[in-house]
Design a protein around this motif. Structure first.
Motif, PDB file in Angstrom:
ATOM      1  N   ASP A   1      -3.811 -16.037 -18.160  1.00  0.00           N
ATOM      2  CA  ASP A   1      -3.150 -15.986 -16.853  1.00  0.00           C
ATOM      3  C   ASP A   1      -3.811 -16.973 -15.890  1.00  0.00           C
ATOM      4  O   ASP A   1      -4.914 -16.736 -15.404  1.00  0.00           O
ATOM      5  CB  ASP A   1      -3.205 -14.556 -16.299  1.00  0.00           C
ATOM      6  N   GLU A   2      -3.143 -18.072 -15.657  1.00  0.00           N
ATOM      7  CA  GLU A   2      -3.586 -19.098 -14.709  1.00  0.00           C
ATOM      8  C   GLU A   2      -5.057 -19.501 -14.892  1.00  0.00           C
ATOM      9  O   GLU A   2      -5.851 -19.402 -13.954  1.00  0.00           O
ATOM     10  CB  GLU A   2      -3.337 -18.619 -13.274  1.00  0.00           C
TER      11      GLU A   2
ATOM     12  N   GLN B   1      -6.252 -13.380 -14.660  1.00  0.00           N
ATOM     13  CA  GLN B   1      -6.428 -14.475 -13.701  1.00  0.00           C
ATOM     14  C   GLN B   1      -7.764 -14.380 -12.971  1.00  0.00           C
ATOM     15  O   GLN B   1      -8.443 -15.373 -12.767  1.00  0.00           O
ATOM     16  CB  GLN B   1      -5.266 -14.450 -12.707  1.00  0.00           C
TER      17      GLN B   1
ATOM     18  N   SER C   1       2.625 -12.622 -14.366  1.00  0.00           N
ATOM     19  CA  SER C   1       1.484 -11.778 -14.758  1.00  0.00           C
ATOM     20  C   SER C   1       1.982 -10.448 -15.311  1.00  0.00           C
ATOM     21  O   SER C   1       1.363  -9.882 -16.227  1.00  0.00           O
ATOM     22  CB  SER C   1       0.571 -11.522 -13.555  1.00  0.00           C
TER      23      SER C   1
HETATM   24 MG   LIG Z   1       0.368 -14.027 -11.520  1.00  0.00          MG
END
Ligand SMILES: [Mg+2]
Ligand SMILES: Nc1ncnc2c1ncn2[C@@H]1O[C@H](COP(=O)(O)OP(=O)(O)O)[C@@H](O)[C@H]1O
Length: 268
Positions: free
Chosen positions: A179-180, A103, A61
């Motif tokens: 992010d994810e 995320q 991240s």
């Molecule tokens: Mg992360």
């Protein structure tokens, strides 16, 4: 090691490879005195989906934050279309076509789907342009039209992720940082997210994807990198990393088959 390694720093002129969109060279960054990123080298080319995998806390991240401008690198270079952007604000980087989908859920829950997507164009003032972008985005992500009046907070996690992805297109970005995106989603929504990632990369956009769900991330990626303790430990095509036994053991949850069991199966 990395096929696209740049070690000397003097060779940072991307004219050597006109397809290079984003080039990180020996980037260091952190949140206090210590360094989280310890010299990251990473390249994303035009139209490419690059997947970044690695253990929790490796700094994945943090890499995305140094690209979108939430964090400034302490040293090294972040170059986008041959321009150094490491010292720029997030807004300047948005203006250059870099968007970051974090995320955590990032929609305004009490606003409608439509309003949330319009917010993605907040740095634009041309109403006709915003309208035509909305139409394009709704074509790519039908949920934007189908659920336009629903409060974003009333949607399922998977639906909210689709709306976030749709919103990220409003600036017609060249590079999308994800992010994810599949974290916490049910299997059906996960499949939908990975299908949408391919759609994002259409028309020559690039995607830098951080994924815990490494198998699906690598499957959708053209190239991939493994980040370990703030350094890129391995790069290769998505397929080559999928087939790398060490990557499989560490990141693909493939409990290595015990050789004795394989032998038994052979003789059965
Ligand atoms: Mg992360
Ligand atoms: N805002 C922050 N302040 C201080 N430390 C942070 C912050 N965000 C992340 N870290 C630390 O930086 C390291 C890398 O975090 P992160 O980039 O989120 O890793 P990853 O995404 O690979 O799980 C971790 O040790 C984490 O605790």
């Amino acid at each position: 090691m990395a096929a696209n390694e740049r070690t000397d720093g003097s060779n940072a002129n991307p004219t050597t490879d006109s397809d290079e969109l984003l080039v990180l060279s020996t980037v260091t960054a952190g949140y206090g005195a210590g360094l989280i990123l310890k010299g990251v080298d990473l390249t994303v080319r035009k139209g490419e989906i690059v997947c970044l995998i690695g253990p929790n806390g490796a700094g994945k991240s943090t890499v995305l934050k140094t690209i979108s401008g939430l964090l400034r690198p302490k040293s090294g270079s972040v170059s986008f279309r041959s321009e150094e952007i490491g010292g720029m604000s997030s807004r300047q980087r948005l203006g250059r076509g870099i968007v970051h989908v974090p995320q955590d859920r990032s929609l305004f829950p009490g606003m409608s789907v439509w309003e949330n997507v319009v917010m993605g164009a907040f740095i634009l003032s041309d109403q006709a342009l915003i309208k035509s972008r909305l139409e394009q985005v709704a074509e790519t992500f039908p949920i934007v039209a189908n659920r336009r009046a629903a409060m974003a907070g009333s949607l399922s996690g998977g639906e909210q992720k689709q709306v976030e992805l749709a919103r990220s297109l409003m600036l017609d970005p060249a590079l999308i940082l994800l992010d994810e995106p599949s974290i916490g989603l049910d299997p059906k929504s996960r499949t939908a997210v990975f299908a949408s990632i391919s759609a994002l990369a259409d028309s020559g956009r690039s995607v830098l994807l951080v994924e815990q769900n490494a198998r699906s991330g690598l499957a959708v990626a053209h190239r991939a990198a493994v980040l370990e303790a703030g350094l890129v430990a391995l790069t290769g095509s998505g397929e080559s990393l999928l087939n790398d036994p060490e990557v499989a053991r560490l990141y693909l949850g493939a409990s290595a088959k015990a050789p004795v069991l394989e032998k038994l199966a052979d003789t059965a």
